[in-house]
Design a protein around this motif. Structure first.
Motif, PDB file in Angstrom:
ATOM      1  N   LYS A 103     -68.139  31.081  36.910  1.00 55.60           N
ATOM      2  CA  LYS A 103     -69.111  31.214  38.001  1.00 55.60           C
ATOM      3  C   LYS A 103     -69.649  29.855  38.430  1.00 55.60           C
ATOM      4  O   LYS A 103     -69.835  29.593  39.614  1.00 55.60           O
ATOM      5  N   LYS A 104     -69.883  28.972  37.468  1.00 52.89           N
ATOM      6  CA  LYS A 104     -70.411  27.641  37.786  1.00 52.89           C
ATOM      7  C   LYS A 104     -69.305  26.672  38.224  1.00 52.89           C
ATOM      8  O   LYS A 104     -69.561  25.728  38.959  1.00 52.89           O
TER       9      LYS A 104
ATOM     10  N   SER B  90     -78.347  23.759  48.808  1.00 55.84           N
ATOM     11  CA  SER B  90     -78.052  24.206  47.456  1.00 55.84           C
ATOM     12  C   SER B  90     -76.636  24.753  47.368  1.00 55.84           C
ATOM     13  O   SER B  90     -76.313  25.772  47.985  1.00 55.84           O
TER      14      SER B  90
ATOM     15  N   THR C 101     -75.364  26.060  44.739  1.00 50.48           N
ATOM     16  CA  THR C 101     -75.454  27.320  43.999  1.00 50.48           C
ATOM     17  C   THR C 101     -75.708  28.478  44.957  1.00 50.48           C
ATOM     18  O   THR C 101     -75.075  29.529  44.853  1.00 50.48           O
ATOM     19  N   GLU C 102     -76.620  28.283  45.907  1.00 46.87           N
ATOM     20  CA  GLU C 102     -76.895  29.338  46.888  1.00 46.87           C
ATOM     21  C   GLU C 102     -75.670  29.619  47.749  1.00 46.87           C
ATOM     22  O   GLU C 102     -75.381  30.773  48.069  1.00 46.87           O
TER      23      GLU C 102
ATOM     24  N   ARG D 119     -72.480  29.189  46.835  1.00 47.05           N
ATOM     25  CA  ARG D 119     -71.519  29.917  45.991  1.00 47.05           C
ATOM     26  C   ARG D 119     -71.939  31.377  45.840  1.00 47.05           C
ATOM     27  O   ARG D 119     -71.096  32.282  45.908  1.00 47.05           O
ATOM     28  N   ASN D 120     -73.238  31.631  45.656  1.00 42.83           N
ATOM     29  CA  ASN D 120     -73.718  33.007  45.526  1.00 42.83           C
ATOM     30  C   ASN D 120     -73.464  33.803  46.804  1.00 42.83           C
ATOM     31  O   ASN D 120     -73.048  34.964  46.746  1.00 42.83           O
TER      32      ASN D 120
END
Length: 179
Positions: A53-54, A134, A136-137, A139-140
């Motif tokens: 996921k990361k 971001s 991460t945002e 990717r989410n």
């Protein structure tokens, strides 16, 4: 991007770049370093865990993404290590192998970058982003979108085949009443 002015021969960027495409802050970071140095090297962090996921993208995929927009940079990898000192020593060794004996180099990072973990010998500059984005945002958000294209389906198949075999441990239990 703002930073103190000192001349270095080589600019080194250390990052992960785990996105479908470089975003505005990535482009600004890379262009800023290119504007300061005749030679730029980007080290991409490579995790021993494949397709997580990361860390959803492999090295080659991220390298090609960067070279599409910045064909003149050198893109190499830096393997993740458990200990910051070991990682820093390996990175320093890779850098020394790539630069001339009389050349100087400086490492660049952005927000939430490698900088707190680097224990090496080269100077480090943190560049302030002009825009906050971001990864991460992103990717989410991307992970919740199914696309209707052959390329998307090919990507899903590729990612599935890159993963290490998964073990699903189970526990079988029987409750037995002995009278």
């Amino acid at each position: 991007m703002k930073e103190k002015t000192k001349k270095y021969d080589v600019g080194i960027i250390v990052g992960r770049f785990h996105l479908p495409d470089l975003h505005e802050a990535h482009i600004d970071l890379i262009q800023s370093v290119l504007d300061r140095h005749p030679k730029v090297i980007i080290f991409l962090g490579v995790s021993p865990v494949k397709v997580s996921k990361k860390n959803p993208l492999d090295f080659e995929c991220r390298k090609q993404m960067i070279l599409e927009k910045f064909p003149k940079v050198n893109v190499l990898f830096a393997s993740d290590q458990r200990e910051d000192q070991v990682w820093s020593n390996k990175l320093d060794s890779q850098i020394r192998d790539l630069i001339g004996p009389r050349q100087s180099a400086c490492l660049y990072g952005g927000r939430d970058s490698f900088i707190p973990h680097y224990k090496g010998t080269f100077d480090v500059i943190e560049l302030e982003p002009t825009v906050y984005i971001s990864a991460t945002e992103i990717r989410n958000r991307v992970s919740n979108e199914v696309q209707s294209s052959a390329q998307f389906r090919a990507g899903v198949i590729w990612a599935t085949n890159q993963k290490y075999p998964t073990c699903y441990p189970t526990v079988d239990a029987v409750i037995h009443d002995v009278v």
